[in-house]
Design a protein around this motif. Sequence first.
Motif, PDB file in Angstrom:
ATOM      1  N   UNK A  95       3.404  31.464 141.033  1.00 37.63           N
ATOM      2  CA  UNK A  95       4.767  31.533 141.557  1.00 37.63           C
ATOM      3  C   UNK A  95       5.159  32.963 141.921  1.00 37.63           C
ATOM      4  N   UNK A  96       4.407  33.947 141.431  1.00 38.68           N
ATOM      5  CA  UNK A  96       4.673  35.336 141.792  1.00 38.68           C
ATOM      6  C   UNK A  96       4.131  35.694 143.175  1.00 38.68           C
ATOM      7  N   UNK A  97       3.184  34.911 143.677  1.00 41.22           N
ATOM      8  CA  UNK A  97       2.466  35.320 144.882  1.00 41.22           C
ATOM      9  C   UNK A  97       2.557  34.338 146.041  1.00 41.22           C
ATOM     10  N   UNK A  98       3.055  33.134 145.802  1.00 42.15           N
ATOM     11  CA  UNK A  98       2.995  32.118 146.847  1.00 42.15           C
ATOM     12  C   UNK A  98       3.834  32.494 148.065  1.00 42.15           C
ATOM     13  N   UNK A  99       4.999  33.102 147.855  1.00 48.26           N
ATOM     14  CA  UNK A  99       5.825  33.505 148.998  1.00 48.26           C
ATOM     15  C   UNK A  99       5.103  34.574 149.810  1.00 48.26           C
ATOM     16  N   UNK A 100       4.517  35.539 149.123  1.00 50.90           N
ATOM     17  CA  UNK A 100       3.794  36.620 149.788  1.00 50.90           C
ATOM     18  C   UNK A 100       2.682  36.065 150.678  1.00 50.90           C
ATOM     19  N   UNK A 101       1.831  35.221 150.109  1.00 50.79           N
ATOM     20  CA  UNK A 101       0.704  34.687 150.873  1.00 50.79           C
ATOM     21  C   UNK A 101       1.165  33.734 151.971  1.00 50.79           C
ATOM     22  N   UNK A 102       2.215  32.968 151.704  1.00 49.42           N
ATOM     23  CA  UNK A 102       2.719  32.044 152.724  1.00 49.42           C
ATOM     24  C   UNK A 102       3.265  32.807 153.922  1.00 49.42           C
ATOM     25  N   UNK A 103       4.025  33.858 153.665  1.00 51.31           N
ATOM     26  CA  UNK A 103       4.629  34.606 154.763  1.00 51.31           C
ATOM     27  C   UNK A 103       3.606  35.424 155.537  1.00 51.31           C
ATOM     28  N   UNK A 104       2.434  35.596 154.978  1.00 48.86           N
ATOM     29  CA  UNK A 104       1.352  36.260 155.705  1.00 48.86           C
ATOM     30  C   UNK A 104       0.489  35.256 156.475  1.00 48.86           C
ATOM     31  N   UNK A 105       0.828  33.980 156.378  1.00 50.17           N
ATOM     32  CA  UNK A 105       0.115  32.963 157.140  1.00 50.17           C
ATOM     33  C   UNK A 105      -1.212  32.542 156.559  1.00 50.17           C
ATOM     34  N   UNK A 106      -1.426  32.799 155.264  1.00 44.46           N
ATOM     35  CA  UNK A 106      -2.726  32.520 154.659  1.00 44.46           C
ATOM     36  C   UNK A 106      -2.840  31.121 154.071  1.00 44.46           C
ATOM     37  N   UNK A 107      -1.711  30.400 153.933  1.00 47.70           N
ATOM     38  CA  UNK A 107      -1.729  29.127 153.219  1.00 47.70           C
ATOM     39  C   UNK A 107      -1.510  27.949 154.165  1.00 47.70           C
ATOM     40  N   UNK A 108      -2.348  26.947 154.009  1.00 51.46           N
ATOM     41  CA  UNK A 108      -2.292  25.733 154.826  1.00 51.46           C
ATOM     42  C   UNK A 108      -0.979  24.994 154.600  1.00 51.46           C
ATOM     43  N   UNK A 109      -0.379  24.493 155.675  1.00 50.33           N
ATOM     44  CA  UNK A 109       0.822  23.666 155.558  1.00 50.33           C
ATOM     45  C   UNK A 109       0.394  22.266 155.121  1.00 50.33           C
ATOM     46  N   UNK A 110       0.792  21.884 153.906  1.00 48.60           N
ATOM     47  CA  UNK A 110       0.379  20.608 153.322  1.00 48.60           C
ATOM     48  C   UNK A 110       1.352  19.475 153.610  1.00 48.60           C
ATOM     49  N   UNK A 111       2.409  19.745 154.368  1.00 47.11           N
ATOM     50  CA  UNK A 111       3.462  18.754 154.559  1.00 47.11           C
ATOM     51  C   UNK A 111       2.938  17.463 155.173  1.00 47.11           C
TER      52      UNK A 111
END
Length: 437
Positions: A103-119
């Motif tokens: 939870x400390x890093x998910x925003x950081x990595x998401x805003x850098x475009x590194x995380x797949x959109x699971x929606x």
Amino acid sequence: MVTRRTFLRSSGVVLGAGAVGALAACGSDSGGEEDDGAPKDLRFAWWGHEEMHRTTVEALELYSSRHENVEITGENTSWDDFWDRMATQIAGGNGPDAFQMSNQMIVDYAQRGALLDLEEYVGDVIDLSDWDENLRSYGIIDGVRAGVPISTDAFTILADSDVLAELGLTLPEAAWTWDDLAELSLAVREASGGSLWGMSDGAGRYELVEPWVRGRGKTLFDVEADPVTLGFDKEDYGDFLQWWSDRRDEGACVPADVAAEDTSHETSPLVTGSAPLYFTTTSELTGVRALTPAAIQAVPMPDTDGGSKKANFVRPNLFMSAWTGTSYPTECARLIEFWINDPEAVEVIGNSRGVPPSPASAELVEDAPDASGLRTPAEYLALIREVGDPMDALTPRSGREVYQLMTRIGEEVRFGQTTVPAAVDSFFDQAASILGG
């Protein structure tokens, strides 16, 4: 089959947004067709204590045993090494397919475009239908479902109730204040004839700064500001550091040399027997109890007397995410569904990371009530929902660096290397640079 790798520490690499965008293009398009029958070699990365490691390996082995065409390579390392390695791998176009996310890093990595959109997988593959509405929304960052919570926890004070009983002291049933904590900690010192301190030193821990400022109606960060700023002021932080200096001076908390040895649960004052009160999270409760024969009770963080907001809250502490460059987005989604909802998998994982977010899964792994009244992780979270208020927000981008700064500032004050006023000024100057950079 699950294979294991041991990694050397990687040098730190800044995860640049431009680099991530280019790397995502190098990976397979998550919207393309994925051959379910073809062999798949997935990599799954995580960090954690021994119980987390053991249950992760067992869960991955169980998944592979049901999917003969799927081989999962496990990549386990320490907390610090995990982030160094993750940044290096993603910057190099070689990220793991799926991984544990903080939870400390998910925003950081998401805003850098590194995380797949699971929606697109929610509903058809990933079932969140019985979840609390707030928990369902956590992990959606700027319109992208960057991760799915896999555990929940809360900040807590773990107390050696055996020691306190021997000293004739009692713990609060539920709500208490910072003044109450100071009084109890000093009473430990006095009742033990100076052989014990009351509590570990929390001056450098964001897990204590946040309850402190919440009690004053503030937040750690103002995530609505652009750029994000601190959500509290110099007076708040100065009062916090001074409170800890006062406790240190009177012997209510451990001195600097003892605090310096508190680098893990194994070396904590609680486990080594130098102080009966210890600050951590409920996701660590099972692991800490395994380290000592003492009866360890979990009690809430203190509230501010007359405060406008409660100190305590339940949070998603860990997520599971997938890399935007994975060749197997659907398989990653299936692994997430397996992790959070499959009864056999849930029982294997248990409470090793915290309480599962799904009520049905949480019920599967709920510990039997303790005859002595020691709270289980689920019982503690139920208490926090009664005495607390909702979580403010996930840690913003660069927030972890602010937490690390808090640790350094706390150490400098603890060892007398700076004064509280100078420490406050230094912290605010550096935090502004971190968040605005």
